[in-house]
Design a protein around this motif. Sequence first.
Motif, mmCIF file in Angstrom:
data_model
loop_
_atom_site.group_PDB
_atom_site.id
_atom_site.type_symbol
_atom_site.label_atom_id
_atom_site.label_comp_id
_atom_site.label_asym_id
_atom_site.label_seq_id
_atom_site.Cartn_x
_atom_site.Cartn_y
_atom_site.Cartn_z
ATOM 1 N N MET A 1 -20.181 -13.020 2.900
ATOM 2 C CA MET A 1 -18.973 -12.569 3.573
ATOM 3 C C MET A 1 -18.416 -11.371 2.809
ATOM 4 S SD MET A 1 -15.409 -14.580 4.210
ATOM 5 C CE MET A 1 -16.018 -15.678 5.442
ATOM 6 N N GLN A 2 -18.007 -10.361 3.527
ATOM 7 C CA GLN A 2 -17.498 -9.152 2.917
ATOM 8 C C GLN A 2 -15.984 -9.199 2.829
ATOM 9 O OE1 GLN A 2 -18.292 -5.537 5.089
ATOM 10 N NE2 GLN A 2 -19.494 -4.792 3.381
ATOM 11 N N ALA A 3 -15.416 -8.767 1.692
ATOM 12 C CA ALA A 3 -13.967 -8.738 1.525
ATOM 13 C C ALA A 3 -13.392 -7.606 2.369
ATOM 14 C CB ALA A 3 -13.614 -8.526 0.053
ATOM 15 N N SER A 4 -12.170 -7.796 2.857
ATOM 16 C CA SER A 4 -11.541 -6.740 3.652
ATOM 17 C C SER A 4 -11.216 -5.554 2.764
ATOM 18 C CB SER A 4 -10.275 -7.259 4.328
ATOM 19 O OG SER A 4 -9.268 -7.462 3.370
ATOM 20 N N SER A 5 -11.095 -4.385 3.367
ATOM 21 C CA SER A 5 -10.846 -3.175 2.592
ATOM 22 C C SER A 5 -9.494 -3.217 1.889
ATOM 23 C CB SER A 5 -10.947 -1.948 3.493
ATOM 24 O OG SER A 5 -10.038 -2.046 4.564
ATOM 25 N N SER A 6 -8.496 -3.845 2.491
ATOM 26 C CA SER A 6 -7.195 -3.903 1.834
ATOM 27 C C SER A 6 -7.210 -4.853 0.649
ATOM 28 C CB SER A 6 -6.091 -4.287 2.821
ATOM 29 O OG SER A 6 -6.303 -5.576 3.306
ATOM 30 N N ALA A 7 -8.101 -5.863 0.668
ATOM 31 C CA ALA A 7 -8.199 -6.785 -0.461
ATOM 32 C C ALA A 7 -8.827 -6.098 -1.664
ATOM 33 C CB ALA A 7 -9.007 -8.011 -0.069
ATOM 34 N N ALA A 8 -9.633 -5.072 -1.452
ATOM 35 C CA ALA A 8 -10.280 -4.348 -2.537
ATOM 36 C C ALA A 8 -9.337 -3.354 -3.205
ATOM 37 C CB ALA A 8 -11.509 -3.627 -2.016
ATOM 38 N N LEU A 9 -8.182 -3.104 -2.622
ATOM 39 C CA LEU A 9 -7.227 -2.162 -3.191
ATOM 40 C C LEU A 9 -6.461 -2.798 -4.344
ATOM 41 C CD1 LEU A 9 -5.691 -0.678 0.065
ATOM 42 C CD2 LEU A 9 -7.257 0.441 -1.497
ATOM 43 N N PRO A 10 -6.091 -2.001 -5.339
ATOM 44 C CA PRO A 10 -5.231 -2.536 -6.397
ATOM 45 C C PRO A 10 -3.847 -2.853 -5.838
ATOM 46 C CG PRO A 10 -5.519 -0.178 -6.660
ATOM 47 C CD PRO A 10 -6.428 -0.610 -5.549
ATOM 48 N N GLU A 11 -3.074 -3.643 -6.562
ATOM 49 C CA GLU A 11 -1.726 -4.003 -6.102
ATOM 50 C C GLU A 11 -0.813 -2.791 -6.022
ATOM 51 O OE1 GLU A 11 -0.431 -6.920 -4.972
ATOM 52 O OE2 GLU A 11 -2.522 -7.549 -4.960
ATOM 53 N N THR A 12 -0.855 -1.941 -7.027
ATOM 54 C CA THR A 12 -0.018 -0.745 -7.061
ATOM 55 C C THR A 12 -0.868 0.438 -7.497
ATOM 56 O OG1 THR A 12 0.641 -1.099 -9.354
ATOM 57 C CG2 THR A 12 2.068 -2.048 -7.659
ATOM 58 N N GLY A 13 -0.329 1.612 -7.336
ATOM 59 C CA GLY A 13 -1.029 2.818 -7.763
ATOM 60 C C GLY A 13 -1.036 3.853 -6.664
ATOM 61 N N PHE A 14 -1.934 4.787 -6.803
ATOM 62 C CA PHE A 14 -2.016 5.902 -5.873
ATOM 63 C C PHE A 14 -3.463 6.138 -5.462
ATOM 64 C CE2 PHE A 14 1.699 6.579 -8.497
ATOM 65 C CZ PHE A 14 2.670 6.848 -7.550
ATOM 66 N N LEU A 15 -3.641 6.666 -4.258
ATOM 67 C CA LEU A 15 -4.962 7.020 -3.751
ATOM 68 C C LEU A 15 -4.952 8.481 -3.341
ATOM 69 C CD1 LEU A 15 -5.633 3.990 -1.397
ATOM 70 C CD2 LEU A 15 -6.632 4.381 -3.643
ATOM 71 N N ARG A 16 -6.015 9.199 -3.699
ATOM 72 C CA ARG A 16 -6.174 10.577 -3.250
ATOM 73 C C ARG A 16 -6.826 10.564 -1.871
ATOM 74 N NH1 ARG A 16 -6.192 14.482 -7.373
ATOM 75 N NH2 ARG A 16 -6.040 15.863 -5.602
ATOM 76 N N LEU A 17 -6.831 11.686 -1.192
ATOM 77 C CA LEU A 17 -7.307 11.767 0.187
ATOM 78 C C LEU A 17 -8.749 11.275 0.388
ATOM 79 C CD1 LEU A 17 -6.562 12.420 3.055
ATOM 80 C CD2 LEU A 17 -7.256 14.778 2.649
ATOM 81 N N PRO A 18 -9.712 11.618 -0.469
ATOM 82 C CA PRO A 18 -11.071 11.096 -0.221
ATOM 83 C C PRO A 18 -11.129 9.564 -0.197
ATOM 84 C CG PRO A 18 -11.149 12.890 -1.795
ATOM 85 C CD PRO A 18 -9.697 12.576 -1.582
ATOM 86 N N GLU A 19 -10.361 8.910 -1.070
ATOM 87 C CA GLU A 19 -10.344 7.449 -1.084
ATOM 88 C C GLU A 19 -9.680 6.890 0.169
ATOM 89 O OE1 GLU A 19 -8.412 8.354 -4.298
ATOM 90 O OE2 GLU A 19 -9.987 8.049 -5.771
ATOM 91 N N VAL A 20 -8.604 7.553 0.598
ATOM 92 C CA VAL A 20 -7.905 7.120 1.814
ATOM 93 C C VAL A 20 -8.842 7.217 3.013
ATOM 94 C CG1 VAL A 20 -6.034 7.674 3.413
ATOM 95 C CG2 VAL A 20 -5.607 7.709 0.956
ATOM 96 N N LEU A 21 -9.591 8.317 3.102
ATOM 97 C CA LEU A 21 -10.466 8.521 4.253
ATOM 98 C C LEU A 21 -11.666 7.579 4.244
ATOM 99 C CD1 LEU A 21 -10.333 12.398 4.650
ATOM 100 C CD2 LEU A 21 -9.035 10.636 5.865
ATOM 101 N N ARG A 22 -12.018 7.003 3.095
ATOM 102 C CA ARG A 22 -13.058 5.973 3.073
ATOM 103 C C ARG A 22 -12.541 4.683 3.697
ATOM 104 N NH1 ARG A 22 -13.719 6.738 -2.548
ATOM 105 N NH2 ARG A 22 -14.582 8.802 -2.717
ATOM 106 N N LEU A 23 -11.238 4.446 3.584
ATOM 107 C CA LEU A 23 -10.630 3.236 4.133
ATOM 108 C C LEU A 23 -10.210 3.406 5.586
ATOM 109 C CD1 LEU A 23 -8.361 2.405 1.086
ATOM 110 C CD2 LEU A 23 -10.448 1.205 1.756
ATOM 111 N N ILE A 24 -9.736 4.598 5.931
ATOM 112 C CA ILE A 24 -9.279 4.913 7.288
ATOM 113 C C ILE A 24 -10.265 5.947 7.839
ATOM 114 C CG2 ILE A 24 -7.331 5.668 8.696
ATOM 115 C CD1 ILE A 24 -6.350 3.536 6.802
ATOM 116 N N PRO A 25 -11.194 5.559 8.681
ATOM 117 C CA PRO A 25 -12.277 6.463 9.102
ATOM 118 C C PRO A 25 -11.844 7.493 10.143
ATOM 119 C CG PRO A 25 -12.543 4.340 10.141
ATOM 120 C CD PRO A 25 -11.362 4.215 9.220
ATOM 121 N N VAL A 26 -11.116 8.495 9.683
ATOM 122 C CA VAL A 26 -10.736 9.626 10.537
ATOM 123 C C VAL A 26 -11.051 10.906 9.774
ATOM 124 C CG1 VAL A 26 -8.906 8.355 11.746
ATOM 125 C CG2 VAL A 26 -8.343 9.671 9.710
#
Length: 73
Positions: A1-26
Amino acid sequence: MQASSSAALPETGFLRLPEVLRLIPVSRSTWWAGVRSGRYPQPTRSLGSRITAWRVEDIRALIEGAAGAKAAA
């Protein structure tokens, strides 16, 4: 079973655009149009004047909101 993408995120912090676009496919242009229209969260510049990043909490809320809307449909 694969973990959801939001579960793989840290609790707090920041994401740069390339990381965001890996999670949100646009494309980059679609993402920035969505930021301008209010569909996607606004970035922060608190890390520096030349650094654009998004709060993990905002991206997590976007993912969970999309998952909730998909489940309701």
